[in-house]
Design a protein around this motif. Sequence first.
Motif, PDB file in Angstrom:
ATOM      1  N   GLN A 281      23.083  30.342 126.884  1.00  0.00           N
ATOM      2  CA  GLN A 281      22.595  31.351 127.817  1.00  0.00           C
ATOM      3  C   GLN A 281      21.721  30.682 128.878  1.00  0.00           C
ATOM      4  O   GLN A 281      20.915  29.801 128.570  1.00  0.00           O
ATOM      5  CB  GLN A 281      21.826  32.423 127.068  1.00  0.00           C
ATOM      6  CG  GLN A 281      22.743  33.193 126.122  1.00  0.00           C
ATOM      7  CD  GLN A 281      22.019  34.288 125.396  1.00  0.00           C
ATOM      8  OE1 GLN A 281      20.888  34.112 124.954  1.00  0.00           O
ATOM      9  NE2 GLN A 281      22.687  35.431 125.263  1.00  0.00           N
ATOM     10  N   LYS A 282      21.886  31.109 130.118  1.00  0.00           N
ATOM     11  CA  LYS A 282      21.204  30.473 131.244  1.00  0.00           C
ATOM     12  C   LYS A 282      19.692  30.424 131.056  1.00  0.00           C
ATOM     13  O   LYS A 282      19.063  29.408 131.371  1.00  0.00           O
ATOM     14  CB  LYS A 282      21.576  31.204 132.533  1.00  0.00           C
ATOM     15  CG  LYS A 282      21.113  30.520 133.785  1.00  0.00           C
ATOM     16  CD  LYS A 282      21.913  30.950 134.984  1.00  0.00           C
ATOM     17  CE  LYS A 282      21.210  31.917 135.860  1.00  0.00           C
ATOM     18  NZ  LYS A 282      21.900  32.143 137.142  1.00  0.00           N
ATOM     19  N   PHE A 283      19.102  31.471 130.501  1.00  0.00           N
ATOM     20  CA  PHE A 283      17.644  31.503 130.355  1.00  0.00           C
ATOM     21  C   PHE A 283      17.114  30.440 129.388  1.00  0.00           C
ATOM     22  O   PHE A 283      15.938  30.120 129.403  1.00  0.00           O
ATOM     23  CB  PHE A 283      17.156  32.892 129.947  1.00  0.00           C
ATOM     24  CG  PHE A 283      17.519  33.291 128.542  1.00  0.00           C
ATOM     25  CD1 PHE A 283      16.767  32.880 127.461  1.00  0.00           C
ATOM     26  CD2 PHE A 283      18.639  34.088 128.312  1.00  0.00           C
ATOM     27  CE1 PHE A 283      17.101  33.248 126.167  1.00  0.00           C
ATOM     28  CE2 PHE A 283      18.980  34.466 127.029  1.00  0.00           C
ATOM     29  CZ  PHE A 283      18.220  34.037 125.952  1.00  0.00           C
ATOM     30  N   SER A 284      17.996  29.883 128.545  1.00  0.00           N
ATOM     31  CA  SER A 284      17.555  28.873 127.576  1.00  0.00           C
ATOM     32  C   SER A 284      17.690  27.443 128.106  1.00  0.00           C
ATOM     33  O   SER A 284      17.293  26.494 127.436  1.00  0.00           O
ATOM     34  CB  SER A 284      18.334  29.008 126.271  1.00  0.00           C
ATOM     35  OG  SER A 284      19.695  28.670 126.474  1.00  0.00           O
ATOM     36  N   LEU A 285      18.227  27.288 129.305  1.00  0.00           N
ATOM     37  CA  LEU A 285      18.451  25.953 129.853  1.00  0.00           C
ATOM     38  C   LEU A 285      17.176  25.318 130.387  1.00  0.00           C
ATOM     39  O   LEU A 285      16.333  25.983 130.984  1.00  0.00           O
ATOM     40  CB  LEU A 285      19.479  26.008 130.985  1.00  0.00           C
ATOM     41  CG  LEU A 285      20.923  26.240 130.584  1.00  0.00           C
ATOM     42  CD1 LEU A 285      21.786  26.427 131.825  1.00  0.00           C
ATOM     43  CD2 LEU A 285      21.449  25.096 129.734  1.00  0.00           C
ATOM     44  N   LYS A 286      17.089  24.011 130.180  1.00  0.00           N
ATOM     45  CA  LYS A 286      16.061  23.169 130.787  1.00  0.00           C
ATOM     46  C   LYS A 286      16.787  22.040 131.506  1.00  0.00           C
ATOM     47  O   LYS A 286      17.951  21.760 131.208  1.00  0.00           O
ATOM     48  CB  LYS A 286      15.138  22.583 129.717  1.00  0.00           C
ATOM     49  CG  LYS A 286      14.319  23.625 128.990  1.00  0.00           C
ATOM     50  CD  LYS A 286      13.459  22.971 127.942  1.00  0.00           C
ATOM     51  CE  LYS A 286      12.689  24.022 127.145  1.00  0.00           C
ATOM     52  NZ  LYS A 286      11.955  23.416 126.036  1.00  0.00           N
TER      53      LYS A 286
END
Length: 151
Positions: free
Chosen positions: A72-77
């Motif tokens: 999920q995009k929100f979990s990307l770093k």
Amino acid sequence: MDVAKAPETIRTSGLGSCVGVVLYDERKKIAGLIHIMLPDSKLGKVLPGNVAKFADTGIDAMIDTLSKQGVQKFSLKAKIAGGAQMFKFSSDQDSMRIGPRNVEAVKQALRKNGVRIVAEDTGGSSGRTIEFNPETAMLMVRTVNQGVSEI
């Protein structure tokens, strides 16, 4: 542009003015690596399969690829390296500053997507090779004539 899942690692070499961008999900231990060559797709002919060369199209394509892997995009770093100014020019003309322009375009594309940069090794005048380990979330940066560091 490629994806690796732990225990695999992922690497790219030949980062001069190019920028290596690692997008990863620490919890799922999956990472995508993209080798950005130019800041803007308007600077070259975009053909099917080469969207990864440009910051403005490549970051979106990598996020899409990772989402198909269940990330999920929100979990990307993000971790980034490269963007060197490889040659000295007598002119300060902006078009000759590809490395710094690549770095700024990558940062802008990541901001647009809400992806936080947690570490970077950019600029300077030396080329780099990078290798990312999704298991440890460490990016190994080997800089010409300067040795190895981990970020």
